[in-house]
Write a protein that holds these residues in place. Structure first.
Motif, PDB file in Angstrom:
ATOM      1  N   SER A 429       6.801  -3.056  -8.467  1.00  0.00           N
ATOM      2  CA  SER A 429       6.557  -3.237  -9.905  1.00  0.00           C
ATOM      3  C   SER A 429       5.121  -3.606 -10.209  1.00  0.00           C
ATOM      4  O   SER A 429       4.759  -3.761 -11.376  1.00  0.00           O
ATOM      5  N   GLY A 430       4.310  -3.784  -9.165  1.00  0.00           N
ATOM      6  CA  GLY A 430       2.912  -4.138  -9.380  1.00  0.00           C
ATOM      7  C   GLY A 430       2.677  -5.626  -9.494  1.00  0.00           C
ATOM      8  O   GLY A 430       1.644  -6.045 -10.028  1.00  0.00           O
ATOM      9  N   ARG A 431       3.611  -6.437  -8.995  1.00  0.00           N
ATOM     10  CA  ARG A 431       3.475  -7.884  -9.106  1.00  0.00           C
ATOM     11  C   ARG A 431       2.990  -8.482  -7.788  1.00  0.00           C
ATOM     12  O   ARG A 431       3.475  -8.098  -6.717  1.00  0.00           O
ATOM     13  N   PRO A 432       2.044  -9.419  -7.850  1.00  0.00           N
ATOM     14  CA  PRO A 432       1.662 -10.121  -6.619  1.00  0.00           C
ATOM     15  C   PRO A 432       2.812 -10.988  -6.127  1.00  0.00           C
ATOM     16  O   PRO A 432       3.612 -11.498  -6.911  1.00  0.00           O
ATOM     17  N   VAL A 433       2.914 -11.123  -4.808  1.00  0.00           N
ATOM     18  CA  VAL A 433       3.975 -11.901  -4.187  1.00  0.00           C
ATOM     19  C   VAL A 433       3.340 -12.986  -3.325  1.00  0.00           C
ATOM     20  O   VAL A 433       2.473 -12.705  -2.498  1.00  0.00           O
ATOM     21  N   ILE A 434       3.790 -14.218  -3.534  1.00  0.00           N
ATOM     22  CA  ILE A 434       3.354 -15.357  -2.731  1.00  0.00           C
ATOM     23  C   ILE A 434       4.594 -15.881  -2.019  1.00  0.00           C
ATOM     24  O   ILE A 434       5.555 -16.296  -2.671  1.00  0.00           O
ATOM     25  N   ALA A 435       4.598 -15.826  -0.688  1.00  0.00           N
ATOM     26  CA  ALA A 435       5.827 -16.119   0.053  1.00  0.00           C
ATOM     27  C   ALA A 435       5.519 -16.828   1.349  1.00  0.00           C
ATOM     28  O   ALA A 435       4.409 -16.743   1.890  1.00  0.00           O
ATOM     29  N   CYS A 436       6.538 -17.517   1.861  1.00  0.00           N
ATOM     30  CA  CYS A 436       6.435 -18.126   3.183  1.00  0.00           C
ATOM     31  C   CYS A 436       6.404 -17.037   4.251  1.00  0.00           C
ATOM     32  O   CYS A 436       7.101 -16.022   4.146  1.00  0.00           O
ATOM     33  N   ASP A 437       5.631 -17.296   5.256  1.00  0.00           N
ATOM     34  CA  ASP A 437       5.497 -16.349   6.361  1.00  0.00           C
ATOM     35  C   ASP A 437       6.683 -16.515   7.308  1.00  0.00           C
ATOM     36  O   ASP A 437       6.577 -17.060   8.404  1.00  0.00           O
ATOM     37  N   THR A 438       7.833 -16.030   6.856  1.00  0.00           N
ATOM     38  CA  THR A 438       9.057 -16.128   7.651  1.00  0.00           C
ATOM     39  C   THR A 438       9.684 -14.749   7.781  1.00  0.00           C
ATOM     40  O   THR A 438       9.538 -13.904   6.899  1.00  0.00           O
ATOM     41  N   GLY A 439      10.407 -14.539   8.888  1.00  0.00           N
ATOM     42  CA  GLY A 439      11.107 -13.274   9.087  1.00  0.00           C
ATOM     43  C   GLY A 439      10.177 -12.086   9.008  1.00  0.00           C
ATOM     44  O   GLY A 439       9.080 -12.078   9.562  1.00  0.00           O
ATOM     45  N   GLY A 440      10.614 -11.066   8.280  1.00  0.00           N
ATOM     46  CA  GLY A 440       9.847  -9.834   8.183  1.00  0.00           C
ATOM     47  C   GLY A 440       8.811  -9.808   7.083  1.00  0.00           C
ATOM     48  O   GLY A 440       8.218  -8.758   6.836  1.00  0.00           O
ATOM     49  N   THR A 441       8.565 -10.949   6.427  1.00  0.00           N
ATOM     50  CA  THR A 441       7.637 -10.961   5.298  1.00  0.00           C
ATOM     51  C   THR A 441       6.239 -10.515   5.722  1.00  0.00           C
ATOM     52  O   THR A 441       5.558  -9.801   4.977  1.00  0.00           O
ATOM     53  N   ARG A 442       5.818 -10.898   6.911  1.00  0.00           N
ATOM     54  CA  ARG A 442       4.491 -10.498   7.390  1.00  0.00           C
ATOM     55  C   ARG A 442       4.353  -8.978   7.459  1.00  0.00           C
ATOM     56  O   ARG A 442       3.247  -8.439   7.273  1.00  0.00           O
ATOM     57  N   GLU A 443       5.434  -8.293   7.719  1.00  0.00           N
ATOM     58  CA  GLU A 443       5.378  -6.832   7.824  1.00  0.00           C
ATOM     59  C   GLU A 443       5.062  -6.179   6.487  1.00  0.00           C
ATOM     60  O   GLU A 443       4.533  -5.071   6.436  1.00  0.00           O
ATOM     61  N   LEU A 444       5.376  -6.872   5.402  1.00  0.00           N
ATOM     62  CA  LEU A 444       5.028  -6.357   4.073  1.00  0.00           C
ATOM     63  C   LEU A 444       3.567  -6.612   3.742  1.00  0.00           C
ATOM     64  O   LEU A 444       3.014  -5.966   2.845  1.00  0.00           O
ATOM     65  N   ALA A 445       2.954  -7.562   4.445  1.00  0.00           N
ATOM     66  CA  ALA A 445       1.574  -7.935   4.143  1.00  0.00           C
ATOM     67  C   ALA A 445       0.560  -7.043   4.843  1.00  0.00           C
ATOM     68  O   ALA A 445      -0.647  -7.189   4.605  1.00  0.00           O
ATOM     69  N   TRP A 446       1.025  -6.131   5.701  1.00  0.00           N
ATOM     70  CA  TRP A 446       0.113  -5.250   6.437  1.00  0.00           C
ATOM     71  C   TRP A 446      -0.698  -4.392   5.465  1.00  0.00           C
ATOM     72  O   TRP A 446      -0.143  -3.639   4.668  1.00  0.00           O
ATOM     73  N   SER A 447      -2.006  -4.530   5.502  1.00  0.00           N
ATOM     74  CA  SER A 447      -2.917  -3.766   4.626  1.00  0.00           C
ATOM     75  C   SER A 447      -2.550  -3.912   3.158  1.00  0.00           C
ATOM     76  O   SER A 447      -2.734  -2.980   2.371  1.00  0.00           O
ATOM     77  N   ASN A 448      -2.021  -5.069   2.786  1.00  0.00           N
ATOM     78  CA  ASN A 448      -1.478  -5.247   1.434  1.00  0.00           C
ATOM     79  C   ASN A 448      -2.092  -6.491   0.780  1.00  0.00           C
ATOM     80  O   ASN A 448      -1.642  -7.609   1.029  1.00  0.00           O
ATOM     81  N   PRO A 449      -3.104  -6.315  -0.067  1.00  0.00           N
ATOM     82  CA  PRO A 449      -3.727  -7.477  -0.715  1.00  0.00           C
ATOM     83  C   PRO A 449      -2.847  -8.140  -1.761  1.00  0.00           C
ATOM     84  O   PRO A 449      -3.167  -9.243  -2.214  1.00  0.00           O
ATOM     85  N   SER A 450      -1.754  -7.501  -2.150  1.00  0.00           N
ATOM     86  CA  SER A 450      -0.869  -8.097  -3.157  1.00  0.00           C
ATOM     87  C   SER A 450       0.081  -9.124  -2.556  1.00  0.00           C
ATOM     88  O   SER A 450       0.827  -9.778  -3.283  1.00  0.00           O
TER      89      SER A 450
END
Length: 877
Positions: A429-450
């Motif tokens: 949806s184009g929204r920035p996400v601020i999340a704990c680095d748990t589980g697979g969340t890091r995999e979403l952060a790959w090359s992803n400034p949002s």
């Protein structure tokens, strides 16, 4: 017409006490699930499968299943005449024939589907396509009627309930999406929801009316009767999973959470309980590999349909900011931290001179039947009151899409996580996400400034700073990144591929499959041909798949293997078809000819990644040809195939049984791959006698064998020859090798560079021994180099070798013993070595003897063959 009317003949009859034998015909080696489907149906009906025709028996086409195997009864036997009882499909040629002729048949019959024969002769006649004798009685027998099926792989998507939740959405979405990937899918719901139910697709099998202890057993019987090929379970505990696996239908399961969120007793599963585990994230896969090392596991990233969560402009912030969290109240979501974080954001903004309200919007639904959910909700409300936070709960009444459209950012404090759909929906949806680095969340952060990651123990103030930054300076939208890797179609495509592998799994394949680019000129190709022929000569079946050859234009190397009786599979070459299409064609061939092991031998990196990922039940080995392997791998890792969970070397290493390097110095570098590293140098045939010139007549001959390519650095060799020439006796440099495709300009430049020098260009040679017999010294400058065959073959012929110290050359050429080893890229040193050997006949003779002995001890083809045999086929030793 019913069977009671069809068999109203007054002739005496007797009922067999057992079902007897059955034969499944029309099997397709590329779709083995069809035979397995029919076999399960027949076994449920009491038949024993056989390929021998003896006595009364059932004939069933592969893929067909009996409509009611549990209640099957064979027709009564007729005395004095053979009986053929026909089972009808729901539609098609046999149904039309039945409507025309009734239940007592005569005339020319349609091809067989399901037929019970009292006589082996009539059964054999039908298999051969022959007419039945006129004495045969041919009738419809409704107990043999068939359930509706088709030849597609049939998967049941089984979920514990269909309520608002990530795993439940995944199961439903897969049931809807898999048919687009040539898979028949049906959704199965086992229990009643605790929260608002999702929309139930048409055709869903709802077993929620059954008691918990009954539903898995009933489902197993239903699945056999309906011809299911795969049971794909979501959220079922170990007990129900085991019950389903006893059906004999392969069970695959998606694990939707970190270990803390696994279903009950999941860590007790054994190989007989689950065929393959599909992890929703690489983090979950890592935990599964650790806890259940004997079970195959692959990552299938969760996916959404991005068009359902289109990129929308951020809302204005004139009147304040809205912070959204999409999560149902449960202890692991730690929603009670959100009020303190929201208060800290308010303070952080004020410290930056911005005095605007911050509203907390939680899109989640409280399950009244779950005590921990209710307690979590109450704790959040208390914390909101304590911090004076404006908090709104949607309770599932507002679509998540609308929640995200109102929000300026999404926050997540989850203590453990699989791969959150809420994160994907927000990013889409184009929204920035601020999340704990748990589980697979890091995999979403790959090359992803949002995506902003914080530690699991981050303070409210740390959250506040990251969220305030996102409010005031929103990062670029990640909508396209979601499209790249985390879509429902990509998820379904991977599930379909692993389901096919599970349905086609065999206990043990027999063929050793090599996958390589081509069998044209080159040292790596020569080694592969030698090895393949050596394995074949020892009685092991070998097949080679080629990635860069045209089927209609065989190379000399391919013809060589075919002439030796080795099978070669050639799909359309890379560039004509995409990597995934080529891999799928190879996988289909491997289904028909199951591999004992798969070996990558100088193969395109992208194809290797996709193929290794797609073979969870097969040992996969990768053979490094040297520096080019690593440079190609690093380039591919910068932009890996979309949807493939392979972003760093160890992701690939986990897919391998072993990683083979060809010289010792490369082993340390190979450790970065994370697979078991083996060192196996190349090997060559040692001729009975030396093949170098024994008496020099005329000019001294330096020779090299190398394809004309920039990486062979023949320009440096020519320059070294030019430098040495004033101090050399009468001599000539002979260069044997064809021009590599695309190196035509390089060949022209080299010809010009050699003008005026005693250099002979011989072109490609297919008789390396005869070439060696014309030489006195072999010279080799090559960069990069692994374990070059050209120098090994020269040493085996008894030629002293001058080589640059690159790759594994130092393990072949022992300086001053069997040749000269000079520093890499040192042209003057190479020239000096040429001069030294040219003037010392006795040294050349001594080096010749040492060269052959070095090959005998370390580099024979027999040694190489046995080393690879122990690695690839350990049971064959």
């Amino acid at each position: 017409m019913s069977h009671s009317r069809s068999l109203s003949d007054p002739e005496p009859a007797k009922q067999a006490s057992i079902a007897g034998f059955a034969l499944v015909f029309g099997t397709d080696p590329r779709r083995p699930w069809l035979k397995a489907r029919s076999r399960r149906s027949l076994e449920a009906a009491g038949f024993a499968l056989s390929q021998e025709i003896a006595g009364p028996g059932l004939l069933l086409r592969a893929g067909c299943v009996l409509r009611s195997p549990d209640s099957f009864k064979i027709p009564p036997l007729l005395e004095g005449r053979p009986l053929v009882a026909i089972g009808l499909p729901p539609s098609g040629e046999w149904s039309d024939f039945h409507r025309k002729h009734g239940g007592d048949y005569s005339g020319e019959l349609p091809p067989p589907l399901c037929e019970w024969h009292s006589s082996p002769e009539t059964l054999q006649a039908r298999l051969k396509g022959e007419a039945l004798p006129s004495s045969a009685r041919i009738v419809h027998w409704s107990a043999l009627d068939l359930a509706p099926t088709d030849d597609r792989l049939a998967i049941y998507q089984i979920v514990t309930s269909l309520q608002h939740g990530g795993a439940e959405k995944i199961a439903r979405d897969l049931a809807e999406e898999l048919p687009r990937h040539d898979v028949a899918a049906r959704l199965v719901v086992l229990g009643k929801p605790h929260r608002t139910s999702l929309d139930i697709p048409p055709g869903t099998l709802d077993l929620s009316h059954l008691r918990r202890g009954e539903r898995a057993g009933m489902l197993a019987k239903h699945a056999i009767a309906q011809g299911a090929d795969i049971l794909h379970v979501h959220l079922t505990d170990a007990e129900e999973t085991r019950t389903l696996s006893k059906s004999g239908i392969p069970v695959i399961t998606t694990v939707h959470n970190s270990r803390e969120g696994w279903p009950r007793d999941w860590e007790t599963l054994q190989p007989n309980d689950v065929t393959i585990l599909l992890a929703c994230s690489q983090a979950a896969e890592s935990e599964l590999r650790s806890a259940l090392p004997n079970l195959p596991v692959r990552t299938v990233w969760n996916g959404i349909r991005p068009n359902e969560f289109p990129e929308t402009p951020l809302p204005p912030n004139d009147s304040g900011f809205i912070l959204a969290c999409v999560a149902n109240p449960r202890p692991q979501k730690r929603l009670e931290l959100l009020p303190a974080i929201t208060a800290a954001i308010r303070d952080e903004l004020a410290a930056r001179g911005i005095n605007k309200p911050v509203e907390l919007l939680i899109a989640g639904e409280t399950s009244p039947n779950l005590a921990d959910a209710t307690a979590s909700r109450e704790l959040v409300d208390r914390e909101a009151a304590k911090h004076g936070i404006d908090l709104t709960w949607t309770e599932g009444k507002v679509p998540v899409r609308e929640v995200l459209a109102k929000a300026h950012a999404l926050v997540s404090c989850s203590a453990h996580e699989g791969l959150s759909l809420a994160h994907l929906e927000a990013l889409s949806s184009g929204r920035p996400v601020i999340a704990c680095d748990t589980g697979g969340t890091r995999e979403l952060a790959w090359s992803n400034p949002s995506m902003s990651l914080l530690g699991a123990k981050a303070t409210p103030q740390q959250f506040a700073k990251a969220i305030a930054d996102a409010f005031l300076a929103p990062p670029p939208s990640a909508h396209k990144l979601v499209w790249r890797d985390f879509t429902t179609p990509r998820m379904a495509e991977r599930v379909a591929r692993f389901a096919r592998q599970a349905a086609c799994r065999v206990e043990k394949g027999a063929t050793l499959w090599f996958v390589t680019n081509n069998l044209s000129m080159g040292g790596a190709q020569s080694s592969l041909r030698r090895l393949a022929k050596s394995f074949h000569a020892k009685g092991h079946k070998v097949c080679v798949a080629l990635l860069q050859e045209y089927p209609e234009h065989p190379t000399a190397g391919r013809t060589d293997l075919l002439d030796h009786g080795i099978e070669v599979f050639v799909p359309p070459p890379a560039g004509i078809i995409g990597p995934q299409e080529a891999v799928d064609l190879i996988l289909t061939e491997m289904t028909a000819d199951p591999p004992a092991a798969v070996v990558f031998w100088n193969a395109i990196t992208t194809h290797k990644l996709l193929l290794a990922d797609s073979l969870p039940f097969t040992p996969v080995h990768d053979i490094s040809p040297g520096e080019m392997w690593f440079s190609s791998f690093e380039r591919t890792m910068e932009n890996p195939p979309p949807g493939l969970p392979c972003r760093e070397p160890r992701d690939y290493g986990r897919l391998l049984k072993s990683f083979v390097v060809k010289y010792g110095r490369e082993a340390e570098r190979a450790e970065a791959i994370g697979a078991s590293v083996k060192v196996i140098p190349n090997g060559v045939t040692l001729p009975d006698q030396p093949r170098r010139r024994t008496q020099i007549e005329g000019a001294l001959v330096f020779g090299t064998a190398a394809r004309i390519s920039p990486q062979k650095r023949l320009d440096e060799l020519i320059e070294a020859f030019r430098l040495a020439l004033p101090d050399l006796p009468a001599c000539v440099l002979k260069i044997a090798g064809g021009v590599e495709t695309g190196a035509e300009e390089c060949a022209k430049e080299l010809q010009e560079l050699s003008n005026g020098l005693p250099v002979e260009w011989l072109g490609e040679t297919h008789d390396i021994g005869s070439f060696h017999a014309t030489c006195d010294v072999f010279v080799m400058i090559s960069d990069p180099a692994g374990c070059p065959n050209a120098s090994l073959e020269a040493l085996a012929s008894g030629l002293p070798v001058i080589a640059s110290d690159v790759g594994g050359a130092s393990e072949q050429v022992i300086d001053e013993l069997n040749g000269r080893l000079v520093p890499a890229r040192d042209v003057p040193a190479f020239a000096k070595a040429m001069v030294d050997l040219a003037h010392d006949t006795s040294k050349r003779d001594a080096m010749s003897t040492a060269a052959r002995e070095h090959i005998r001890q370390h580099f024979t083809l027999e040694r190489m063959t046995n080393d690879y045999l122990r690695l690839f086929l350990p049971d064959a030793i």
